[in-house]
Enzyme design. Structure first.
Site, mmCIF file in Angstrom:
data_model
loop_
_atom_site.group_PDB
_atom_site.id
_atom_site.type_symbol
_atom_site.label_atom_id
_atom_site.label_comp_id
_atom_site.label_asym_id
_atom_site.label_seq_id
_atom_site.Cartn_x
_atom_site.Cartn_y
_atom_site.Cartn_z
ATOM 1 C CB CYS A 1 -8.427 23.200 30.893
ATOM 2 S SG CYS A 1 -7.119 23.688 32.028
ATOM 3 N N GLY B 1 -9.335 17.455 32.564
ATOM 4 C CA GLY B 1 -8.968 18.207 33.754
ATOM 5 C C GLY B 1 -9.660 17.645 34.974
ATOM 6 C CG ASN C 1 -7.852 23.455 26.510
ATOM 7 O OD1 ASN C 1 -8.219 22.794 25.543
ATOM 8 N ND2 ASN C 1 -6.796 23.115 27.219
ATOM 9 N N GLY C 2 -5.348 25.759 27.315
ATOM 10 C CA GLY C 2 -4.120 26.054 26.580
ATOM 11 C C GLY C 2 -3.108 26.654 27.517
ATOM 12 C CE1 TYR D 1 -2.840 9.557 28.175
ATOM 13 C CE2 TYR D 1 -2.831 11.947 28.315
ATOM 14 C CZ TYR D 1 -2.965 10.713 28.916
ATOM 15 O OH TYR D 1 -3.237 10.638 30.255
ATOM 16 C CG ASP E 1 1.096 3.250 27.312
ATOM 17 O OD1 ASP E 1 -0.030 3.734 27.096
ATOM 18 O OD2 ASP E 1 1.741 3.482 28.350
HETATM 19 P P1 AMP Z 1 5.595 7.988 31.831
HETATM 20 O O1 AMP Z 1 5.162 6.929 32.779
HETATM 21 O O2 AMP Z 1 6.144 9.195 32.515
HETATM 22 O O3 AMP Z 1 6.508 7.475 30.753
HETATM 23 O O4 AMP Z 1 4.278 8.526 31.112
HETATM 24 C C1 AMP Z 1 3.690 7.800 30.079
HETATM 25 C C2 AMP Z 1 2.273 7.463 30.418
HETATM 26 O O5 AMP Z 1 1.560 8.641 30.792
HETATM 27 C C3 AMP Z 1 1.566 6.866 29.232
HETATM 28 O O6 AMP Z 1 0.891 5.700 29.681
HETATM 29 C C4 AMP Z 1 0.581 7.924 28.771
HETATM 30 O O7 AMP Z 1 -0.684 7.349 28.525
HETATM 31 C C5 AMP Z 1 0.481 8.900 29.903
HETATM 32 N N1 AMP Z 1 0.647 10.303 29.475
HETATM 33 C C6 AMP Z 1 1.333 10.790 28.441
HETATM 34 N N2 AMP Z 1 1.287 12.142 28.411
HETATM 35 C C7 AMP Z 1 0.541 12.512 29.473
HETATM 36 C C8 AMP Z 1 0.124 13.767 30.011
HETATM 37 N N3 AMP Z 1 0.494 14.900 29.451
HETATM 38 N N4 AMP Z 1 -0.639 13.745 31.129
HETATM 39 C C9 AMP Z 1 -0.982 12.609 31.721
HETATM 40 N N5 AMP Z 1 -0.620 11.389 31.268
HETATM 41 C C10 AMP Z 1 0.139 11.339 30.159
#
Ligand code: AMP
Length: 497
Positions: free
Chosen positions: A15, A48, A120-121, A261, A364
């Site tokens: 959040c 969020g 947040n947490g 990220y 990525d």
């Molecule tokens: P996936 O498609 O499940 O392998 O998720 C990887 C993608 O989701 C990457 O492009 C990241 O930028 C993004 N990502 C990684 N961690 C999170 C997170 N906790 N919440 C939302 N997006 C995420």
């Protein structure tokens, strides 16, 4: 106290929080604290997107507005007009579950004691809190970690303690990650767990003070960054002064995933500009993995700085050959693999002219379930790419997060049940490389011990309670036993066919 939310173990929130206090904001209309909070929350939207809320104080009463949706839609002009006063806090919420019920939304308000809190947490271990609250006759059924914390503070206020004293008294009951802003009628408070897993910074604005999850919120309103709330510190800010209490012994462990990220690239984390750290991830990757290619393409937005860094070192041209539809959110938390895949197709589209007959490097930030990469590689080959090399700007994510990031179960983390070569084969990529752990840490310019690196190495700095039984701590090169992940692999294969 309106604290009811859904079941504890389903909610994992990442959040954004914001708070502001001052005497004379701008034109003295009396509305400015809430309006500035609105702008601050807008800057923190990436943390969020499920719901948003603001509580303000005019010195006599607390006023609250909260609803499901993005900041831009939650607050109409007339809503902001209902939030008078020179003090306000706000919260953007992101969670894996929740309904349309306002009781899910933060900040929580306790009308009896006239306090409000935004968290947040995540507290992975609520056993002590539960025991305490049960002992006080409080029903736990519909409380989550955040509302239990608020309830515990309220209990101590029932005993006659003032707000800051009640927070300090309740603190030992909180096992987990918390960066919290709170307020009563005439002050704001900000406090952070002893590891400071989630960020929280202090700034000044027009003779007053501001606190925010990230410094980008300060820039948006024209506030000046002063310092972080220290791990284990409680800060109490009135109109006239800022008082600090070091409640728990600090043991700084900022979540490294904030660097990788979460945080916005224009924010400062531990005095490092996130964008520059991410560029350094890319520069480091250029050294670790020199690849003969024609073009380097980021997955927008999080891959952009690292792709630039790689391009600068390697001389390979950078192209924005993947276009993101900015109006699609939340592909990551869709309940089924099929839905996530369809969302992804809507979210990213290739610019064929920049890819046709090219040897392409794609950058990525992370691979979690692998959904993005499975589709991206196919999409790039379909667009005419000759080779597709994948660079991931962190090491393999093999352990779930329990401190407020929305990650799936370990059995769904692709790198937990497959080797890098197996993943490459499944993506049908020409090559797949992960930034080394040392490379990632070096790029931050800070010691490894500064960070919570648990999603990579399973080293959890704060107790994760019973959840420890649900995971396997994987050594380098080790993967989950087949029985644990089989179902997931089969399900995703079915979804692809
Ligand atoms: P996936 O498609 O499940 O392998 O998720 C990887 C993608 O989701 C990457 O492009 C990241 O930028 C993004 N990502 C990684 N961690 C999170 C997170 N906790 N919440 C939302 N997006 C995420």
């Amino acid at each position: 106290m309106p604290l009811a939310v859904s079941s504890t173990d389903q909610l994992k929130e990442k959040c954004g929080v914001f708070g502001i206090i001052g005497q004379n904001f701008g034109d003295n209309t009396g509305l400015e604290a809430a309006r500035l909070t609105f702008y601050g929350l807008w800057a923190l939207q990436h943390r969020g997107q499920e719901s948003s809320g603001i509580v303000s104080s005019d010195g006599n009463n607390l006023h609250r507005h909260a609803a499901q949706g993005l900041v831009a839609t939650v607050y109409r002009e007339e809503d902001l007009e209902q939030l008078p006063g020179h003090i306000a806090i706000g919260h953007n919420r992101y969670s894996t579950s929740g309904g349309n019920d306002d009781l899910y939304n933060q900040p929580f308000v306790d009308n009896k004691h006239n306090i409000a809190l935004g968290h947040n947490g995540n507290l992975p271990d609520t056993s002590m809190l539960e025991e305490f609250l049960e002992g006080r006759g409080i029903r736990l059924k519909e409380l989550n970690d955040s509302s239990m914390m608020a309830a515990a503070i309220s209990c101590y206020m029932d005993d006659g303690m003032d707000f800051p004293t009640a927070i300090q008294k309740a603190w030992p009951l909180f096992t987990g990650a918390f960066s919290i802003v709170g307020m009563n009628k005439d002050s704001i408070v900000a406090f952070r767990d002893e590891c400071g897993i989630r960020p929280l910074s202090i700034g000044t604005f027009d003779g007053g003070y501001v606190v925010a999850s990230e410094t980008c919120a300060f820039d948006t309103i024209g506030a000046e960054f002063v310092r972080d709330v220290e791990p284990g510190e409680l800060v109490v800010i009135t109109e006239n002064e800022l008082t600090s209490f070091q409640v728990a012994k600090p043991n700084l462990k900022l979540d490294i995933f904030e660097m990788v990220y979460f945080a916005r690239p224009d924010s400062l984390l531990l005095n490092k500009r996130v964008d520059i750290v991410r560029q350094d991830f890319g520069r480091q990757m250029a050294k670790e993995f020199p690849i003969d290619a024609d073009v380097i393409v980021p997955v927008p937005d999080s891959g952009i700085p690292a792709a630039l860094g790689y391009s600068q070192v390697s001389g390979i041209p950078f192209e924005m050959a993947l276009i993101k539809n900015r109006y699609i959110h939340r592909t990551f938390i869709r309940p089924t693999e099929q839905l996530r895949e369809r969302d992804l197709k809507m979210k990213l589209n290739p610019v064929i002219d920049l890819l046709k007959d090219k040897r392409v490097i794609v950058v990525d930030d992370s691979i979690v379930r692998g959904t993005t990469m499975r589709h991206l590689v196919a999409m790039l080959f379909e667009a005419g790419a000759k080779e597709v090399h994948l660079l991931i700007t962190c090491p393999p994510v093999r352990h779930p997060d329990f401190y407020g990031i929305n990650t799936p179960k370990q059995t769904e983390l692709m790198a937990a049940y497959m080797t890098v070569e197996e993943m490459r084969q499944q993506f049908r990529a020409t090559s797949l490389h992960y930034l080394s752990f040392e490379g990632m840490i070096n790029a931050t310019g800070l010691p490894e011990s500064t960070f919570n690196n648990s999603c990579f190495n399973g080293d959890y700095p704060i107790s994760i309670g019973k959840q420890a039984q649900e995971i396997v701590i994987l050594k380098p090169g080790e993967k989950l036993p087949r029985s644990k992940y089989k179902k997931v692999e089969l399900a995703s294969a079915k979804a692809r066919s």
